[in-house]
Design a protein around this motif. Structure first.
Motif, PDB file in Angstrom:
ATOM      1  N   ILE A  67      36.894  24.319  22.038  1.00  0.00           N
ATOM      2  CA  ILE A  67      37.696  25.440  22.517  1.00  0.00           C
ATOM      3  C   ILE A  67      36.814  26.682  22.452  1.00  0.00           C
ATOM      4  O   ILE A  67      36.219  26.974  21.401  1.00  0.00           O
ATOM      5  N   PHE A  68      36.710  27.335  23.570  1.00  0.00           N
ATOM      6  CA  PHE A  68      35.858  28.530  23.634  1.00  0.00           C
ATOM      7  C   PHE A  68      36.713  29.787  23.784  1.00  0.00           C
ATOM      8  O   PHE A  68      37.767  29.764  24.423  1.00  0.00           O
ATOM      9  N   SER A  69      36.224  30.852  23.167  1.00  0.00           N
ATOM     10  CA  SER A  69      36.847  32.162  23.346  1.00  0.00           C
ATOM     11  C   SER A  69      35.787  33.208  23.028  1.00  0.00           C
ATOM     12  O   SER A  69      34.624  32.851  22.796  1.00  0.00           O
ATOM     13  N   HIS A  70      36.196  34.484  22.947  1.00  0.00           N
ATOM     14  CA  HIS A  70      35.216  35.518  22.608  1.00  0.00           C
ATOM     15  C   HIS A  70      34.650  35.292  21.202  1.00  0.00           C
ATOM     16  O   HIS A  70      33.591  35.803  20.865  1.00  0.00           O
ATOM     17  N   ASN A  71      35.392  34.531  20.366  1.00  0.00           N
ATOM     18  CA  ASN A  71      34.955  34.291  18.986  1.00  0.00           C
ATOM     19  C   ASN A  71      33.703  33.416  18.898  1.00  0.00           C
ATOM     20  O   ASN A  71      32.928  33.547  17.958  1.00  0.00           O
ATOM     21  N   ASN A  72      33.544  32.488  19.830  1.00  0.00           N
ATOM     22  CA  ASN A  72      32.424  31.544  19.713  1.00  0.00           C
ATOM     23  C   ASN A  72      31.657  31.395  21.021  1.00  0.00           C
ATOM     24  O   ASN A  72      31.092  30.353  21.301  1.00  0.00           O
ATOM     25  N   ARG A  73      31.716  32.425  21.844  1.00  0.00           N
ATOM     26  CA  ARG A  73      31.046  32.352  23.144  1.00  0.00           C
ATOM     27  C   ARG A  73      29.527  32.304  22.994  1.00  0.00           C
ATOM     28  O   ARG A  73      28.972  32.653  21.952  1.00  0.00           O
ATOM     29  N   THR A  74      28.886  31.932  24.093  1.00  0.00           N
ATOM     30  CA  THR A  74      27.436  31.988  24.199  1.00  0.00           C
ATOM     31  C   THR A  74      26.986  33.444  24.050  1.00  0.00           C
ATOM     32  O   THR A  74      27.728  34.359  24.424  1.00  0.00           O
ATOM     33  N   LYS A  75      25.794  33.652  23.547  1.00  0.00           N
ATOM     34  CA  LYS A  75      25.240  35.007  23.511  1.00  0.00           C
ATOM     35  C   LYS A  75      25.125  35.508  24.955  1.00  0.00           C
ATOM     36  O   LYS A  75      24.557  34.816  25.807  1.00  0.00           O
ATOM     37  N   LEU A  76      25.663  36.682  25.200  1.00  0.00           N
ATOM     38  CA  LEU A  76      25.681  37.207  26.574  1.00  0.00           C
ATOM     39  C   LEU A  76      24.928  38.522  26.660  1.00  0.00           C
ATOM     40  O   LEU A  76      24.843  39.250  25.669  1.00  0.00           O
ATOM     41  N   PRO A  77      24.401  38.833  27.835  1.00  0.00           N
ATOM     42  CA  PRO A  77      23.688  40.112  27.969  1.00  0.00           C
ATOM     43  C   PRO A  77      24.636  41.300  27.827  1.00  0.00           C
ATOM     44  O   PRO A  77      25.811  41.200  28.118  1.00  0.00           O
ATOM     45  N   TRP A  78      24.096  42.421  27.370  1.00  0.00           N
ATOM     46  CA  TRP A  78      24.876  43.640  27.187  1.00  0.00           C
ATOM     47  C   TRP A  78      25.010  44.416  28.487  1.00  0.00           C
ATOM     48  O   TRP A  78      25.979  45.101  28.718  1.00  0.00           O
ATOM     49  N   PHE A  79      23.951  44.338  29.280  1.00  0.00           N
ATOM     50  CA  PHE A  79      23.884  45.285  30.401  1.00  0.00           C
ATOM     51  C   PHE A  79      24.743  44.841  31.586  1.00  0.00           C
ATOM     52  O   PHE A  79      24.705  43.681  31.996  1.00  0.00           O
ATOM     53  N   ASP A  80      25.477  45.807  32.123  1.00  0.00           N
ATOM     54  CA  ASP A  80      26.374  45.538  33.256  1.00  0.00           C
ATOM     55  C   ASP A  80      25.634  44.927  34.443  1.00  0.00           C
ATOM     56  O   ASP A  80      26.157  44.065  35.130  1.00  0.00           O
ATOM     57  N   ILE A  81      24.434  45.406  34.667  1.00  0.00           N
ATOM     58  CA  ILE A  81      23.693  45.002  35.860  1.00  0.00           C
ATOM     59  C   ILE A  81      23.517  43.483  35.914  1.00  0.00           C
ATOM     60  O   ILE A  81      23.476  42.880  36.981  1.00  0.00           O
ATOM     61  N   MET A  82      23.442  42.845  34.740  1.00  0.00           N
ATOM     62  CA  MET A  82      23.255  41.402  34.692  1.00  0.00           C
ATOM     63  C   MET A  82      24.488  40.650  35.207  1.00  0.00           C
ATOM     64  O   MET A  82      24.410  39.467  35.517  1.00  0.00           O
ATOM     65  N   TYR A  83      25.636  41.318  35.245  1.00  0.00           N
ATOM     66  CA  TYR A  83      26.870  40.677  35.711  1.00  0.00           C
ATOM     67  C   TYR A  83      27.196  41.049  37.157  1.00  0.00           C
ATOM     68  O   TYR A  83      28.198  40.627  37.698  1.00  0.00           O
ATOM     69  N   ALA A  84      26.363  41.887  37.744  1.00  0.00           N
ATOM     70  CA  ALA A  84      26.674  42.374  39.098  1.00  0.00           C
ATOM     71  C   ALA A  84      26.444  41.251  40.105  1.00  0.00           C
ATOM     72  O   ALA A  84      25.561  40.423  39.954  1.00  0.00           O
ATOM     73  N   ASP A  85      27.284  41.216  41.116  1.00  0.00           N
ATOM     74  CA  ASP A  85      27.110  40.243  42.188  1.00  0.00           C
ATOM     75  C   ASP A  85      27.016  41.004  43.499  1.00  0.00           C
ATOM     76  O   ASP A  85      27.140  42.228  43.521  1.00  0.00           O
ATOM     77  N   MET A  86      26.785  40.285  44.601  1.00  0.00           N
ATOM     78  CA  MET A  86      26.543  40.946  45.890  1.00  0.00           C
ATOM     79  C   MET A  86      27.730  41.786  46.367  1.00  0.00           C
ATOM     80  O   MET A  86      27.603  42.579  47.276  1.00  0.00           O
ATOM     81  N   ASP A  87      28.919  41.533  45.812  1.00  0.00           N
ATOM     82  CA  ASP A  87      30.113  42.245  46.276  1.00  0.00           C
ATOM     83  C   ASP A  87      30.685  43.149  45.178  1.00  0.00           C
ATOM     84  O   ASP A  87      31.836  43.558  45.246  1.00  0.00           O
ATOM     85  N   ALA A  88      29.880  43.454  44.169  1.00  0.00           N
ATOM     86  CA  ALA A  88      30.392  44.245  43.047  1.00  0.00           C
ATOM     87  C   ALA A  88      30.584  45.704  43.453  1.00  0.00           C
ATOM     88  O   ALA A  88      29.648  46.348  43.911  1.00  0.00           O
ATOM     89  N   PRO A  89      31.785  46.252  43.261  1.00  0.00           N
ATOM     90  CA  PRO A  89      31.994  47.677  43.541  1.00  0.00           C
ATOM     91  C   PRO A  89      31.368  48.520  42.429  1.00  0.00           C
ATOM     92  O   PRO A  89      31.015  47.976  41.383  1.00  0.00           O
ATOM     93  N   PRO A  90      31.255  49.826  42.637  1.00  0.00           N
ATOM     94  CA  PRO A  90      30.720  50.678  41.574  1.00  0.00           C
ATOM     95  C   PRO A  90      31.587  50.562  40.315  1.00  0.00           C
ATOM     96  O   PRO A  90      32.798  50.495  40.417  1.00  0.00           O
ATOM     97  N   GLY A  91      30.945  50.514  39.165  1.00  0.00           N
ATOM     98  CA  GLY A  91      31.694  50.416  37.906  1.00  0.00           C
ATOM     99  C   GLY A  91      31.101  49.364  37.004  1.00  0.00           C
ATOM    100  O   GLY A  91      29.916  49.032  37.110  1.00  0.00           O
ATOM    101  N   THR A  92      31.927  48.832  36.118  1.00  0.00           N
ATOM    102  CA  THR A  92      31.493  47.834  35.146  1.00  0.00           C
ATOM    103  C   THR A  92      32.119  46.494  35.499  1.00  0.00           C
ATOM    104  O   THR A  92      33.331  46.365  35.460  1.00  0.00           O
ATOM    105  N   PRO A  93      31.307  45.500  35.841  1.00  0.00           N
ATOM    106  CA  PRO A  93      31.908  44.212  36.206  1.00  0.00           C
ATOM    107  C   PRO A  93      32.664  43.592  35.025  1.00  0.00           C
ATOM    108  O   PRO A  93      32.300  43.824  33.869  1.00  0.00           O
TER     109      PRO A  93
END
Lengths: 745, 172
Positions: A67-93
């Motif tokens: 069972i996965f949740s924020h408690n035991n998730r994979t280490k994830l990048p901090w920076f918003d840019i790493m989550y941006a996709d080709m259709d990402a609007p301005p802001g924080t994904p």
């Protein structure tokens, strides 16, 4: 084999056999060994914090693997840019499982992975979550005073914000002989493609993944997954050869992809995660939007003043925008304009492009206002459009690259029988039903983007063309195959188009009606480049007739190169490859649009819809009994599949005007009708006579093919034409969509 | 929410509760050992590996999962596999005669009666069984009787055109 031109021909869908026999495999249908099944748990509160996730009962169930949740998730990048996709609007994904914060109702908060689907689904119901709830706001109408300008970003390059005011609107409006002011209310809509969002991840070891995903962009998902999980691009392969509808919902990577990949990487196992239908209402949607119009005209029908404002919802974390208010002045050259578009951030997920985003919203307000003016002025509604026909786009002070809207009006009106119309509302009855007719203009912009394609020809004379692009049901496979066949002068049966795979040359996400123009131009360019290489080889052959001949002096036909002057002089592709020691000839082309040239023009597809409705005032029933849509969209590559796109758009128009809306309980911040029984779309019995006309239109500017795309334009003009026909039938001007029976009783 | 303790005693996915079921699918007998709560749809797709039958809602609201069971069209998502022990089931994979398409399948291709193709197996199975039911004769009746099969792409008119053409040819 004698080849005939394929462009312009109604070729049946090449994947038709696979689709009618059930052999076409969608993302959740790959038979992968030792597959684990994931089921998602969603937040039941709208805003706040997760205090505790009690997984004990779920864990105790045999067959639950993790069972996965924020408690035991994979280490994830901090920076918003790493989550941006080709259709990402301005802001924080949005970052799934990032922390304990709840941003919206239905946010994914846990994933149960089990040996069977049933176990995962049951275990998900056993997870107990306690929250610390915070107050939230979800109602647009209650926050119009908070509206603010949208942030600018990369997305605003292809979704321009409104042009600045022109002339003196207030004076012109006050001086006008005829005025109409309206308020237009549109609710939330969800895409609801019939296929549920699904990902199947095959864990290949060594940080390598093969992912079958439901998406409109294989390259987009590849970049996203590689960035988020710190993998090499080449180690992430996204495949999406069949997509069970998308309509914009697959333009961004959805959260089941993220969760499935995370589980697969953590467990080093093959995993499938499928949303259920209710979860299909827990990500992007068409935003609720409230518009106001004030149009003024002189007594002779000349439009002098246009004021169009829109306020739309967005999320707290991203500024999703769409083009709602820019169209009126592109269609009608009034000199005094005041256009405004603002956003209200609410505690909902970010809205997302949904078939004809913005256009289908804005055109309702514009075309219903024009209709209302026509009755005030006592001018026929089509005549009023013709009186104000824009030969030039005054809003941008540019010429149109091509525009055959006038022909759309005239040809559709002729086919519909508009000339026999009685102008007075409430004058026609059929039995106990009132009958009315209405019309509307439609417009959709033509977007140019770079795309890459590869082409190769083998010793059997077979052409293979590749692009990472998807085919979401639009006919892309068939159309690209036609384009490739004609480009090389080869029989269509000798062409294979390979697509839906991120290993193939980069393609933009499939949307905005631009795929045929953008990817088709890349396919054509790759084939043109291949032609040059084939010709070069031909020239080098022993005793070649083409030794001293230039490319301009030959034609490529029937799988051969012919001398233009003397067609008895030719060499077949097979002979050329044989001379090349049987080795394939390959070419690759990155097609980049000529932005400087394109910028000089306004580029748009146009349409005109004419609709007849029957209204039963005792029961409030509306039937769209017949409709004709004429479309000017440049070169139509395949009239059969293009017609289907327009028909689909028209049916979406019926749905938008009369059926679909996601309703929210603002006390809970939760959508209420999250299934296909309560989220109404038209059924077969709702759909009657629909006709499509393609008007001849030549455009040498927009792209190599002169093709504008037909995915959205059929929807743009349909919904307003229905509202206008209802007014003509009943004398009631209803500016809130969808139009419900209670408003007609 | 379920009582947390009661679930501990349920050996949920072990075979102790599994039931033997025989499904005669497309003239092949499928011997399954499934839990009683497995839907016929999931049995066909996940256990039978016949993924032509689609899951669109899992709630009996979209018709994508329609199969022909003992001559009648049913929603396989609202049916448990154990209810159909020994039944004759035809899925989309069993409609064509080997490589030769059923005339309705051909009509679907000719009329471009699909776009994404996801509702198509359900539409075809539903239409074939509907015509066997003999309730639909006119175009309006066909539309009414096919209204349990949703199409989100908006291929509706092409779907009905294909069915009408097949029906009319069949009656000639």
């Amino acid at each position: 084999m004698k080849t005939s031109k394929q462009i312009g021909k109604s070729v049946n869908r090449l994947e038709g056999y696979l689709k009618v026999t059930g052999a076409a495999k969608y993302a959740g249908e790959y038979d992968v060994p030792d597959l684990l099944q994931g089921y998602i748990v969603n937040s039941t509160i709208t805003k706040g914090k997760i205090l505790e996730i009690d997984e004990s009962a779920a864990h105790a169930l045999s067959g639950v693997v993790a069972i996965f949740s924020h408690n035991n998730r994979t280490k994830l990048p901090w920076f918003d840019i790493m989550y941006a996709d080709m259709d990402a609007p301005p802001g924080t994904p949005f970052k799934p499982f990032y922390n304990d914060q709840i941003l919206y109702n239905g946010q994914p908060i846990a994933l149960v992975v089990a040996e069977t689907f049933e176990t995962a689904r049951y275990a998900a119901t056993l997870i107990n979550v306690t929250y610390d709830e915070e107050p939230f706001e979800t109602e647009l109408a209650a926050h119009l005073d908070d509206a603010r300008d949208p942030k600018k970003g990369i997305a605003t390059l292809i979704k321009p914000l409104p042009p600045s005011a022109n002339g003196d609107f207030e004076k012109a409006y006050n001086d006008a002989d005829a005025q109409y002011a309206g308020e237009f209310i549109h609710g939330t809509e969800h895409h609801n493609p019939l296929e549920l969002f699904t990902t199947t991840t095959v864990y290949e070891g060594d940080g390598k993944l093969t992912v079958y995903d439901k998406t409109q962009g294989t390259s987009n998902c590849q970049i996203y997954i590689a960035n988020v999980f710190g993998l090499h691009y080449k180690d992430v392969r996204i495949l999406s050869p069949f997509v069970g509808g998308a309509f914009g919902s697959g333009l961004r990577p959805q959260y089941q992809l993220f969760l499935c990949v995370m589980a697969s990487l953590e467990l080093k196992r093959n995993v499938r995660v499928t949303m259920d239908r209710a979860q299909m209402f827990t990500f992007g949607h068409r935003p609720q939007t409230i518009q106001k119009t004030r149009f003024g005209a002189t007594a002779d029908g000349t439009l002098t003043a246009i004021n169009h404002t829109a306020i739309a919802e967005t999320s707290q974390h991203e500024d999703y925008t769409e083009v709602v208010v820019n169209w009126a002045n592109m269609l009608y050259p009034a000199k005094n304009t005041l256009l405004d578009y603002k956003l209200v951030p609410l505690d909902v997920f970010s809205p997302m492009d949904m078939r004809a985003p913005g256009g289908s919203t804005g055109l309702h307000a514009i075309e219903a206002t024009m209709d209302a003016l026509s009755y005030i002025l006592k001018v026929d509604p089509m005549e009023l459009r013709l009186l104000n026909y824009a030969e030039r786009d005054v809003s941008a002070d540019k010429p149109f690259s091509s525009k055959e809207l006038k022909q759309c009006y005239l040809q559709a009106a002729e086919k519909f029988g508009w000339a026999n119309r009685k102008s007075e509302p409430r004058t026609t009855r059929r039995g106990n039903r009132l009958v009315g007719t209405g019309m509307s203009s439609g417009i959709w912009d033509v977007i140019a983007l770079p795309a890459k394609a590869k082409a190769s020809i083998n010793k059997k004379g077979k052409l293979k063309v590749k692009s990472a692009v998807t085919d979401i049901g639009t006919g892309t496979l068939t159309v690209m195959t036609q384009i490739a066949a004609d480009s090389l002068g080869i029989h269509i049966d000798d062409v294979t188009f390979e697509y839906g795979d991120s290993n193939m040359p980069l393609s933009p996400i499939q949307g905005g009606s631009y795929t045929t123009g953008v990817v088709g131009s890349a396919v054509k360019a790759a084939c043109e480049s291949l032609k040059k290489k084939i010709f070069k080889k031909a020239k080098k052959m022993n005793n070649s007739t083409f030794n001293s001949v230039a490319l301009e002096d030959v034609v490529f036909e029937d799988g051969s190169i012919y001398l233009k002057q003397d067609k008895s002089n030719f060499v077949t592709f097979k002979e050329i490859i044989a001379d090349n020691d049987g080795k394939k000839i390959k070419a690759s082309k990155n097609n980049i649009p000529n932005v400087l040239k394109l910028k000089q023009y306004t580029r748009a597809a146009h349409s005109a819809a004419f609709v007849e409705v029957e209204v039963d005032e005792q029961l409030g029933i509306v039937n769209v009994t017949r409709a004709v849509t004429a479309v000017a969209a440049g070169k139509i590559i395949n009239p059969k599949t293009a017609r289907s796109q327009i028909l689909g758009g028209m049916i979406w128009g019926i749905s938008k005007a009369l059926r679909e809306e996601t309703l929210m309980d603002h006390n809970l911040g939760k959508y209420m009708n999250t299934d296909l029984g309560e989220y109404h779309i038209p059924v077969h019995a709702d759909i009657h006579e629909l006709d499509v006309i393609f008007v001849d239109e030549k455009d040498d500017i927009i792209n190599e093919l002169g093709s504008k795309g037909v995915g959205e334009i059929g929807l743009a003009s349909m919904a307003p034409a229905i509202a206008n026909a209802i007014y003509h039938a009943t004398g009631k001007r209803i500016n809130k969509f969808p139009i419900h029976f209670d408003q007609l009783l | 929410m379920q009582d947390k303790n009661s679930s501990n005693t349920t050996n949920f996915s072990s075979n102790s509760n599994a039931t033997k079921v025989q499904l005669h699918i497309n003239k092949t007998t499928l011997h399954l050992h499934v839990m009683p709560w497995v839907s016929l749809l999931d049995a066909i797709r996940d256990h039978g590996k016949l993924t032509g039958t689609k899951k669109g809602c899992d709630h009996g609201q979209c018709g994508a999962c329609t199969v022909i069971c003992d001559g009648k069209r049913i929603l396989s998502c609202l049916t448990l596999a154990v209810m159909k022990d020994c039944s004759e089931i035809t899925t989309i994979e069993g409609i064509a005669n080997g490589e030769v398409l059923h005339p309705l399948q051909t009509a679907f291709i000719e009329h471009d009666a699909f776009q994404c193709g996801y509702c198509t197996p359900g539409q075809i199975c539903s239409a074939i069984a509907m015509l066997e039911e003999g309730k639909a004769d006119t175009r309006d009746e066909v539309k009414e009787q096919m209204s349990g099969n949703l199409c989100r792409c908006g291929a509706n008119t092409n779907i009905i055109d294909a069915i009408m053409e097949f029906k009319d040819k069949r009656n000639e």
